[in-house]
Design a protein around this motif. Sequence first.
Motif, mmCIF file in Angstrom:
data_model
loop_
_atom_site.group_PDB
_atom_site.id
_atom_site.type_symbol
_atom_site.label_atom_id
_atom_site.label_comp_id
_atom_site.label_asym_id
_atom_site.label_seq_id
_atom_site.Cartn_x
_atom_site.Cartn_y
_atom_site.Cartn_z
ATOM 1 N N UNK A 38 -16.983 5.307 19.341
ATOM 2 C CA UNK A 38 -17.109 6.593 18.664
ATOM 3 C C UNK A 38 -16.989 7.767 19.630
ATOM 4 N N UNK A 39 -16.831 7.477 20.915
ATOM 5 C CA UNK A 39 -16.786 8.553 21.905
ATOM 6 C C UNK A 39 -15.568 9.449 21.688
ATOM 7 N N UNK A 40 -15.764 10.761 21.864
ATOM 8 C CA UNK A 40 -14.644 11.686 21.664
ATOM 9 C C UNK A 40 -13.620 11.574 22.788
ATOM 10 N N UNK A 41 -12.464 12.187 22.571
ATOM 11 C CA UNK A 41 -11.413 12.179 23.587
ATOM 12 C C UNK A 41 -11.863 12.989 24.797
ATOM 13 N N UNK A 42 -11.683 12.411 25.962
ATOM 14 C CA UNK A 42 -12.045 13.065 27.216
ATOM 15 C C UNK A 42 -10.818 13.048 28.117
ATOM 16 N N UNK A 43 -10.243 14.201 28.354
ATOM 17 C CA UNK A 43 -9.070 14.285 29.225
ATOM 18 C C UNK A 43 -7.924 13.384 28.788
ATOM 19 N N UNK A 44 -7.685 13.301 27.495
ATOM 20 C CA UNK A 44 -6.611 12.459 26.988
ATOM 21 C C UNK A 44 -6.966 10.984 26.950
ATOM 22 N N UNK A 45 -8.229 10.662 27.193
ATOM 23 C CA UNK A 45 -8.653 9.265 27.223
ATOM 24 C C UNK A 45 -9.762 9.048 26.215
ATOM 25 N N UNK A 46 -9.968 7.845 25.811
ATOM 26 C CA UNK A 46 -10.941 7.387 24.818
ATOM 27 C C UNK A 46 -10.518 7.872 23.443
ATOM 28 N N UNK A 47 -11.214 8.820 22.840
ATOM 29 C CA UNK A 47 -10.834 9.261 21.502
ATOM 30 C C UNK A 47 -11.036 8.189 20.455
ATOM 31 N N UNK A 48 -12.235 7.612 20.422
ATOM 32 C CA UNK A 48 -12.541 6.589 19.428
ATOM 33 C C UNK A 48 -12.179 5.182 19.847
ATOM 34 N N UNK A 49 -11.865 5.005 21.115
ATOM 35 C CA UNK A 49 -11.576 3.674 21.643
ATOM 36 C C UNK A 49 -12.386 3.493 22.913
ATOM 37 N N UNK A 50 -12.955 2.311 23.076
ATOM 38 C CA UNK A 50 -13.617 2.007 24.340
ATOM 39 C C UNK A 50 -12.530 1.924 25.412
ATOM 40 N N UNK A 51 -12.934 1.880 26.652
ATOM 41 C CA UNK A 51 -11.954 1.764 27.738
ATOM 42 C C UNK A 51 -11.133 0.481 27.558
ATOM 43 N N UNK A 52 -11.811 -0.620 27.234
ATOM 44 C CA UNK A 52 -11.111 -1.886 27.010
ATOM 45 C C UNK A 52 -10.143 -1.812 25.843
ATOM 46 N N UNK A 53 -10.576 -1.216 24.742
ATOM 47 C CA UNK A 53 -9.696 -1.095 23.576
ATOM 48 C C UNK A 53 -8.513 -0.184 23.885
ATOM 49 N N UNK A 54 -8.751 0.887 24.624
ATOM 50 C CA UNK A 54 -7.668 1.794 24.988
ATOM 51 C C UNK A 54 -6.613 1.051 25.818
#
Length: 139
Positions: free
Chosen positions: A61-77
């Motif tokens: 559920x984490x918001x987008x941070x510097x073009x990263x995450x945005x509703x995806x975990x690091x692994x899912x991204x």
Amino acid sequence: MQPMYNPPSTSVKADPGTRFLAALIDGIVVYVPIFLFAIISYRLVILAYLIALGYQLTKDALPEVGGFLGGQSIGKKLMKIKVIKEDTGQGIVGDYGTAIVRQVSLMIPIFGLVDALMVLGDERKRFGDKWAKTIVVKA
């Protein structure tokens, strides 16, 4: 019985192998810093553990941070998969309640292992997905 959301034809459920690799990456993201903090100072382990717990519970559920995450975990991204709601097909960015409900089942000893193995079934859904009414799809 309430009708289930059928993802658009462009949405494809994530395969179990991809989901396990994403979980492995997230585990590394969480546990390597805890290990490093433990080497530096045992007092920092508590802080690292609390941060890791927060990440584990809310990572989808984490918001987008510097073009990263945005509703995806690091692994899912990295594995190019994401969590969406069954009923709307929308991601769960900012929906921390849904994110936490998805993760609680994995934190129960033994039950978490059974839950994780459920992605091998036909539905490819863990208890956490069923409780939160979510599905994991290719991004």
